[in-house]
Design a protein around this motif. Structure first.
Motif: not given
Length: 313
Positions: A129, A147-148, A144-145, A124, A309-311, A151, A142
């Motif tokens: 990305w 990785y911040c 996102s649980n 991270n 941060k995005q996903m 992805t 997922h």
């Protein structure tokens, strides 16, 4: 020899970690990216050495590194990402077709750790990305649980289904355990083929037992489908159950060709054919994922610089 500087009109630079040169070349042209160059080696005392040879100031950089044997690859990968960042890269992304440690997603015994989230914590801070292929999402629902960073998880199912439709007549798809259910169900849905998932009891990494088979229609070809083939014991147990039931040798299809020790040779002996996607270079690779990877990488390259941060979904 000194690598050429990034041209004024160049926005994307792909850098291959050792062993990933062929995959990087397959991605570079459709992504309109320059092939960057880096030296990765070790000092006599075992410490990792990296040198970024291509200037990357202002460029969108992506490092290509499939992470089988992750412990020996991780530190040079981190050093190279830091070198790109210190070299002025606009962003530094990671293209890791195989993402490790996702199976260590729960604590079973006191003193263990949930390694999946701690591995993510190492990536991270240095990457902006991540693009991968079919990470083992089971108890972690997922990326996102853990990785911040933004992805993208590429699905191999459409390519696997296309290969099965082309090469196997009357397939009956079988997931060798409950964890494989999500993959086999998806592939079977695309193929419009019948399928079932078996029940497994794991005594150790090298010893598994599988419950009885479902009814398989006459003249059907059993196709075992799973995401990761590591020791191969799950597929071997399923193949043995098929043999004892008088079924033909199965076709074995996996996404990630990890193949610990002699797993590949044993599985070849027990099956009609062993086929994998090209996420980890291996002689069994027959299913190319360049096109869906390029689509996912292009979308994530095009993301604006995030304020938070995005996903990608």
């Amino acid at each position: 020899m000194t690598a050429p500087a990034v041209g004024l009109d160049s926005q994307r630079v792909l850098i291959a970690m050792p062993g990933c040169e062929a995959a990087t070349m397959r991605l570079a042209t459709p992504l309109s990216a320059e092939l960057g160059h880096a030296a990765v080696s070790h000092f006599p005392d075992g410490e990792s050495y990296v040198r970024l040879c291509t200037p990357v100031h202002g460029a969108e950089v992506a490092i290509v590194c499939t992470l089988d044997h992750p412990d020996e690859k991780l530190l040079p990968l981190l050093w190279l990402a830091i070198a790109a960042r210190e070299g002025g890269a606009r962003r530094v992304g990671l293209i890791a077709p195989y993402l490790p440690y996702m199976r260590q997603d729960v604590i079973f015994k006191a003193g263990e750790i949930r390694a999946a989230e701690h591995f993510a914590a190492l990536l991270n801070p240095v990457f902006d990305w991540l693009v991968t292929v079919d990470p083992h999402l089971h108890r972690i629902s997922h990326l996102s649980n853990v990785y911040c960073i933004p992805t993208a998880a590429v699905e191999a199912a459409p390519a696997i289904a296309a290969w099965i439709q082309t090469h196997v007549q009357a397939p009956f798809l079988i997931g060798p355990d409950e964890e494989s259910r999500q993959w086999v169900a998806h592939v079977a849905g695309i193929c419009q083929a019948p399928w079932a998932a078996l029940t497994k009891t794991r005594h150790s990494a090298w010893h598994v037992e599988i419950a009885e088979l479902p009814n398989i229609p006459t003249q059907s070809v059993p196709v075992l489908v799973d995401d990761i083939i590591s020791t191969g014991r799950t597929m071997l147990a399923a193949a043995d159950l098929l043999r004892r039931a008088g079924q033909p040798k199965p076709v074995c299809v996996g996404v990630h060709a990890v193949f610990a020790d002699n797993a590949y040779s044993q599985l070849c002996a027990a099956s009609a054919e062993v086929v994998t996607c090209d996420t980890i270079p291996h002689p069994s690779n027959q299913i190319a994922l360049t096109e869906p990877l390029v689509d996912a990488i292009s979308r994530i390259f095009d993301l604006p610089m995030p304020s938070s941060k995005q996903m990608l979904v």
